[in-house]
Structure formats: structure tokens, C-alpha cells
Design a protein around this motif. Structure first.
Motif, PDB file in Angstrom:
ATOM      1  N   ILE A   1       0.841  -1.194   0.000  1.00 35.29           N
ATOM      2  CA  ILE A   1       0.000   0.000   0.000  1.00 35.29           C
ATOM      3  C   ILE A   1       0.880   1.250   0.000  1.00 35.29           C
ATOM      4  CG2 ILE A   1      -1.719   1.339   1.270  1.00 35.29           C
ATOM      5  CD1 ILE A   1      -2.763  -1.393   2.353  1.00 35.29           C
TER       6      ILE A   1
ATOM      7  N   LEU B   1       2.405   2.632  -3.202  1.00 38.03           N
ATOM      8  CA  LEU B   1       1.570   3.401  -4.128  1.00 38.03           C
ATOM      9  C   LEU B   1       2.016   4.859  -4.226  1.00 38.03           C
ATOM     10  CD1 LEU B   1      -1.974   2.014  -3.274  1.00 38.03           C
ATOM     11  CD2 LEU B   1      -0.660   1.642  -5.366  1.00 38.03           C
TER      12      LEU B   1
ATOM     13  N   TYR C   1      -7.379   8.478  -6.426  1.00 33.38           N
ATOM     14  CA  TYR C   1      -6.707   7.300  -5.857  1.00 33.38           C
ATOM     15  C   TYR C   1      -7.693   6.130  -5.748  1.00 33.38           C
ATOM     16  CZ  TYR C   1      -5.863   4.253  -1.870  1.00 33.38           C
ATOM     17  OH  TYR C   1      -5.779   3.168  -1.028  1.00 33.38           O
ATOM     18  N   LEU C   2      -8.902   6.412  -5.272  1.00 36.97           N
ATOM     19  CA  LEU C   2      -9.880   5.353  -5.041  1.00 36.97           C
ATOM     20  C   LEU C   2     -10.263   4.608  -6.312  1.00 36.97           C
ATOM     21  CD1 LEU C   2     -12.187   7.141  -2.462  1.00 36.97           C
ATOM     22  CD2 LEU C   2     -10.555   5.285  -2.015  1.00 36.97           C
TER      23      LEU C   2
ATOM     24  N   HIS D   1      -8.142   4.483  -9.043  1.00 30.51           N
ATOM     25  CA  HIS D   1      -6.916   4.143  -9.769  1.00 30.51           C
ATOM     26  C   HIS D   1      -6.789   2.622  -9.879  1.00 30.51           C
ATOM     27  CE1 HIS D   1      -2.657   3.837 -10.739  1.00 30.51           C
ATOM     28  NE2 HIS D   1      -2.732   5.099 -11.108  1.00 30.51           N
TER      29      HIS D   1
ATOM     30  N   HIS E   1      -5.167   0.640  -7.127  1.00 28.78           N
ATOM     31  CA  HIS E   1      -5.908   0.556  -5.868  1.00 28.78           C
ATOM     32  C   HIS E   1      -6.655  -0.746  -5.844  1.00 28.78           C
ATOM     33  CE1 HIS E   1      -9.506   1.372  -3.293  1.00 28.78           C
ATOM     34  NE2 HIS E   1      -8.567   1.762  -2.477  1.00 28.78           N
TER      35      HIS E   1
END
Length: 77
Positions: free
Chosen positions: A26, A29, A71-72, A74, A77
Motif C-alpha cells: 500500500i 503506491l 486514488y480510489l 486508480h 488501488h
């Protein structure tokens, strides 16, 4: 500044090493998503009656809600 906070509960069989590897992925990222300003995580260490079963928390910081929303959705993710 927007802080994206996630509470996590791992199954009892998940090892500390596996948990560390998950959080490292994570955190990696940040290299893919330059809008992610920071990342950190930690193990819950408060009162037992307050944790509601969550073992860990992690958070990320973004400059604004749009960057967090990007981001959510992407693919990484």
C-alpha cells in the motif's frame, strides 16, 4: 489537506510478516500516485473495549478530495 483513514481487521491466521508486506504494498503506491502525500500505519494499542475488533489502521494524505477520489478509482488501488 484530506486524510484518508482506513481501519483494518485481519483474520487470525494472517502473520505479522504478511501484514507488514500488505502495508508495504500500500505504501509503495506513493511511487505510482504522486498525489499521495504521505502514508503510515500502525497496530491498535488502545483500550480493549474500544477497538471494535479492528487490529490496524492506516492513513494517507492528499491535498484535496479530488486527489483522494482519483486514488480510489486508480487501477493500482
Amino acid at each position: 489537506m484530506v486524510k484518508h483513514i482506513v481501519l483494518v481487521r485481519f483474520a487470525p491466521h494472517v502473520t505479522a510478516e504478511e501484514i507488514r508486506a500488505i502495508f508495504q504494498k500500500i505504501g509503495a503506491l506513493e511511487a505510482v500516485l504522486p498525489t499521495m502525500k504521505s502514508f503510515d500505519y500502525g497496530h491498535y494499542n488502545g483500550a480493549a473495549e474500544r477497538h471494535k475488533g479492528f487490529d490496524y489502521a492506516f492513513y494517507m494524505e492528499f491535498d484535496n478530495a479530488k486527489e483522494r477520489d482519483d486514488y480510489l478509482i486508480h487501477p493500482e488501488h
